[in-house]
Design a protein around this motif. Structure first.
Motif, mmCIF file in Angstrom:
data_model
loop_
_atom_site.group_PDB
_atom_site.id
_atom_site.type_symbol
_atom_site.label_atom_id
_atom_site.label_comp_id
_atom_site.label_asym_id
_atom_site.label_seq_id
_atom_site.Cartn_x
_atom_site.Cartn_y
_atom_site.Cartn_z
ATOM 1 N N HIS A 177 -0.886 9.868 -13.958
ATOM 2 C CA HIS A 177 -0.729 8.545 -14.581
ATOM 3 C C HIS A 177 -1.752 7.535 -14.070
ATOM 4 C CE1 HIS A 177 3.782 9.280 -15.687
ATOM 5 N NE2 HIS A 177 2.986 10.245 -16.136
ATOM 6 N N GLY A 178 -2.526 7.910 -13.075
ATOM 7 C CA GLY A 178 -3.519 6.995 -12.508
ATOM 8 C C GLY A 178 -2.890 6.062 -11.472
ATOM 9 N N LEU A 179 -3.603 5.024 -11.126
ATOM 10 C CA LEU A 179 -3.081 4.077 -10.139
ATOM 11 C C LEU A 179 -1.892 3.316 -10.722
ATOM 12 C CD1 LEU A 179 -6.375 2.625 -8.635
ATOM 13 C CD2 LEU A 179 -4.822 4.266 -7.603
ATOM 14 N N ILE A 208 0.844 -1.211 0.000
ATOM 15 C CA ILE A 208 0.000 0.000 0.000
ATOM 16 C C ILE A 208 0.871 1.249 0.000
ATOM 17 C CG2 ILE A 208 -1.638 1.348 1.379
ATOM 18 C CD1 ILE A 208 -2.826 -1.378 2.283
ATOM 19 N N GLY A 209 1.927 1.245 0.822
ATOM 20 C CA GLY A 209 2.839 2.398 0.879
ATOM 21 C C GLY A 209 3.527 2.635 -0.457
ATOM 22 N N CYS A 210 3.962 1.568 -1.112
ATOM 23 C CA CYS A 210 4.611 1.685 -2.424
ATOM 24 C C CYS A 210 3.640 2.261 -3.443
ATOM 25 C CB CYS A 210 5.120 0.318 -2.860
ATOM 26 S SG CYS A 210 5.945 0.316 -4.455
ATOM 27 N N ALA A 211 2.421 1.749 -3.473
ATOM 28 C CA ALA A 211 1.419 2.228 -4.424
ATOM 29 C C ALA A 211 1.076 3.697 -4.162
ATOM 30 C CB ALA A 211 0.166 1.370 -4.349
ATOM 31 N N PHE A 235 1.756 6.855 -6.672
ATOM 32 C CA PHE A 235 0.582 7.630 -7.081
ATOM 33 C C PHE A 235 0.755 9.116 -6.746
ATOM 34 C CE2 PHE A 235 -3.676 9.379 -6.169
ATOM 35 C CZ PHE A 235 -4.224 9.270 -7.439
ATOM 36 N N ILE A 236 1.288 9.413 -5.544
ATOM 37 C CA ILE A 236 1.456 10.809 -5.113
ATOM 38 C C ILE A 236 2.462 11.522 -6.018
ATOM 39 C CG2 ILE A 236 2.363 12.251 -3.232
ATOM 40 C CD1 ILE A 236 1.001 10.280 -1.300
ATOM 41 N N ARG A 237 3.503 10.816 -6.480
ATOM 42 C CA ARG A 237 4.509 11.429 -7.362
ATOM 43 C C ARG A 237 3.928 11.770 -8.736
ATOM 44 N NH1 ARG A 237 9.694 7.821 -7.175
ATOM 45 N NH2 ARG A 237 9.392 7.277 -5.019
#
Length: 194
Positions: free
Chosen positions: A57-59, A44-47, A51-53
């Protein structure tokens, strides 16, 4: 000391018991739970970081190595939980005081595993094999107290008020062993004022 003759079962390897009302977690169960939670939080942290960066680009796709780790830990978690629910446990005996040739009922869970042969379940009283009465069920087994070895007539040589507390051990057809420590108190059959 438990009340009303209720005794807690001692379970081996990766189990959860209650100690003075609080759950006590054993290493195997805790390790599987921690691994499952840790790898999922990592995924979850990696995703979220990806995503925040680049939110446009979406998920993001989770890296295959991380997806593999979460899948393996989820499989281990489910397997551990499934096997924990099929362990034999003992909870109580009734009556708590008995003499030679008296019938006693031991209560528990998974005493006869699904698909297992009830006749191959073994009960030991103080290390001595006891005779089963009737057909054991998954929740209870009725057995006859075995005679005391080396004593003429087999009577246990203890007065009622000084009865000897002994362990009850059940070995299921699946080879699982559950022990109820100091659960049964053995005494002479000719007690008075009891």
């Amino acid at each position: 000391m438990p009340q009303d003759g209720q005794h807690r079962a001692r379970r081996r390897g990766g189990s959860r018991e209650r100690d003075q009302g609080r759950p006590v977690y054993r290493s195997t169960e805790t390790r599987c739970d921690l691994q499952y939670v840790l790898f999922n939080f990592l995924a979850i942290g990696c995703a979220l970081a990806l995503f925040i960066r680049h939110p446009a680009h979406g998920l993001p796709a989770i890296p295959p190595q991380l997806a593999g780790l979460t899948g393996i830990s989820a499989a281990a978690y489910v397997t551990n939980k499934a096997s924990a629910n099929t362990r034999a446990t003992l909870s109580a005996v009734s009556p708590t005081h008995a003499h030679v040739k008296e019938d006693v009922t031991v209560h528990g869970t998974n005493l006869v595993p699904q698909g297992g042969r009830a006749g191959s379940t073994e009960i030991l009283v103080n290390g001595l094999r006891a005779t089963k009465v009737g057909t054991p069920s998954s929740e209870k087994i009725i057995f006859t107290v075995p005679p005391c070895p080396g004593v003429v007539g087999g009577a246990w040589p203890f007065p009622y008020d000084a009865a000897k507390a002994v362990d009850i051990t059940v070995t299921t057809a699946a080879g699982q062993q559950a022990v109820l420590p100091a659960a049964l108190h053995l005494y002479q059959a000719d007690r008075k004022n009891a």
